[in-house]
Design a protein around this motif. Structure first.
Motif, short mmCIF file in Angstrom:
data_model
loop_
_atom_site.label_atom_id
_atom_site.label_comp_id
_atom_site.label_asym_id
_atom_site.label_seq_id
_atom_site.Cartn_x
_atom_site.Cartn_y
_atom_site.Cartn_z
N ASN A 260 0.84 -1.20 0.00
CA ASN A 260 0.00 0.00 0.00
C ASN A 260 0.87 1.25 0.00
N ALA A 261 1.97 1.21 0.77
CA ALA A 261 2.89 2.35 0.79
C ALA A 261 3.51 2.58 -0.58
N SER A 262 3.83 1.50 -1.28
CA SER A 262 4.46 1.62 -2.60
C SER A 262 3.50 2.22 -3.62
N VAL A 263 2.25 1.74 -3.62
CA VAL A 263 1.27 2.26 -4.58
C VAL A 263 0.94 3.72 -4.26
N ALA A 264 0.76 4.02 -2.97
CA ALA A 264 0.43 5.39 -2.59
C ALA A 264 1.55 6.36 -2.95
N LEU A 265 2.80 5.85 -2.93
CA LEU A 265 3.95 6.70 -3.23
C LEU A 265 3.91 7.23 -4.65
N ILE A 266 3.51 6.40 -5.61
CA ILE A 266 3.53 6.84 -7.01
C ILE A 266 2.45 7.87 -7.30
N TYR A 267 1.42 7.91 -6.46
CA TYR A 267 0.37 8.90 -6.65
C TYR A 267 0.53 10.10 -5.71
N ASP A 269 0.42 10.28 -2.49
CA ASP A 269 -0.44 10.28 -1.30
C ASP A 269 0.46 10.05 -0.08
N ALA A 270 0.94 11.15 0.48
CA ALA A 270 1.87 11.04 1.61
C ALA A 270 1.19 10.44 2.84
N LYS A 271 -0.09 10.72 3.03
CA LYS A 271 -0.78 10.22 4.22
C LYS A 271 -0.83 8.69 4.22
#
Length: 312
Positions: A260-267, A269-271
């Motif tokens: 989840n951290a990896s996918v959020a990183l590309i978009y 989404d820091a939170k």
């Protein structure tokens, strides 16, 4: 029961035989003089109750058999022998409670080795979990948890702390950190590719995810579950109940949190990135804490049990 196969130098065979005969819980002793060729020596075989195995292995090591010969240990799945039954009854303690520390150290050493296979498994597990978080698919999350091999290094760290084995601790820590770093980096690249072909979208990640939203919502329940899973996983290793390890794997959200951290990183989404990373670290901390305390408790309880059984 355990089966021991020893290669002993001829000048130490008598000492080994006396040690085995003097150990409560041993039976089926066989000595083949001059049977060993590499290294040369005598072949000594015996069966020993699991609860007496750790003490016998320690005494054999003190005789230097592992340096001048060899010590091989195998589990006996079935033994039809009244002598074996008698040996198990005479041995102090219960076999299910006994911990073979040398076996545990060797097993965790192998499982915590940073290898291509280990990196492949943890990377594939993280990619599967990435698909699960974007699709909000709990089945994919469970599958990713089962595939992830991260419990090996975690168990290695716990064992190293109890046994005071700094090399095992360093090896396990490197495997854990490098493994997750490589897996998350590869998943970032995988997520960029999936976004480019239209399979991953920011809208899917930011949408309500009732099945996988817990992955980036660390709380006390996350820590409690990690502690319980760490204790159960450690018990499954020390008691050779490998089936329970699968349940442990699908109880903690280490790999899904990394995904989840990896996918959020590309978009951007820091939170979600930080909360998922917090979930990952919280789970790792809980497992290590529980595993270490479980091993310490087992070690203490077994020493008390043996002390009571040998006191007149």
């Amino acid at each position: 029961m355990l089966h021991l196969r020893l290669i002993t130098p001829a000048d130490r065979t008598d000492d080994v035989v006396r040690l085995i005969e003097g150990t409560v819980g041993t039976t089926h002793l066989a000595v083949l003089p001059g049977a060993a060729r590499n290294p040369s020596g005598d072949l000594v075989m015996c069966d020993v109750a699991r609860e007496a195995g750790d003490g016998l292995l320690t005494d054999l090591q003190q005789l230097g058999i592992e340096e001048s010969g060899s010590i091989a240990v195998e589990n006996i799945d079935l033994s039809l022998s009244k002598r074996a039954d008698k040996a198990e009854k005479e041995a102090p303690g219960e076999g299910a409670d006994a911990v073979l520390w040398e076996h545990l150290t060797e097993a965790t050493h192998e499982e915590s080795t940073l290898s291509v296979t280990y990196l492949a498994f943890i990377t594939l597990a993280t990619m599967i979990a990435a698909c699960g978080v974007v699709l909000d698919n709990a089945i994919l999350i469970v599958g990713a948890m089962a595939v992830g091999p991260e419990f090996g290094p975690l168990a290695g760290i716990c064992t190293a702390m109890v046994q005071r084995a700094p090399r095992l601790a360093l090896r396990s820590l490197i495997a854990l950190l490098v493994g997750f770093a490589v897996a998350m980096a590869a998943t970032v690249g995988f997520s960029y590719f999936m976004d480019a072909v239209g399979l991953f979208t920011e809208a899917k990640l930011e949408a309500d995810r009732p099945n996988t939203g817990f992955i980036y919502a660390p709380d006390w329940f996350s820590f409690v579950v990690a502690v319980l899973a760490g204790a159960a996983g450690t018990l499954s290793l020390t008691s050779a109940k490998s089936g329970a390890l699968v349940g442990v794997a699908i109880s903690v959200t280490t790999v899904p949190a990394a995904a989840n951290a990896s996918v959020a990183l590309i978009y951007g989404d820091a939170k979600q990135t930080w909360l998922s990373t917090g979930q990952l670290l919280l789970n790792l901390l809980g497992i290590i804490l529980a595993g270490t305390l479980t091993l310490l408790t087992q070690k203490w309880l077994w020493s008390v049990q043996r002390r009571r059984s040998t006191t007149p």
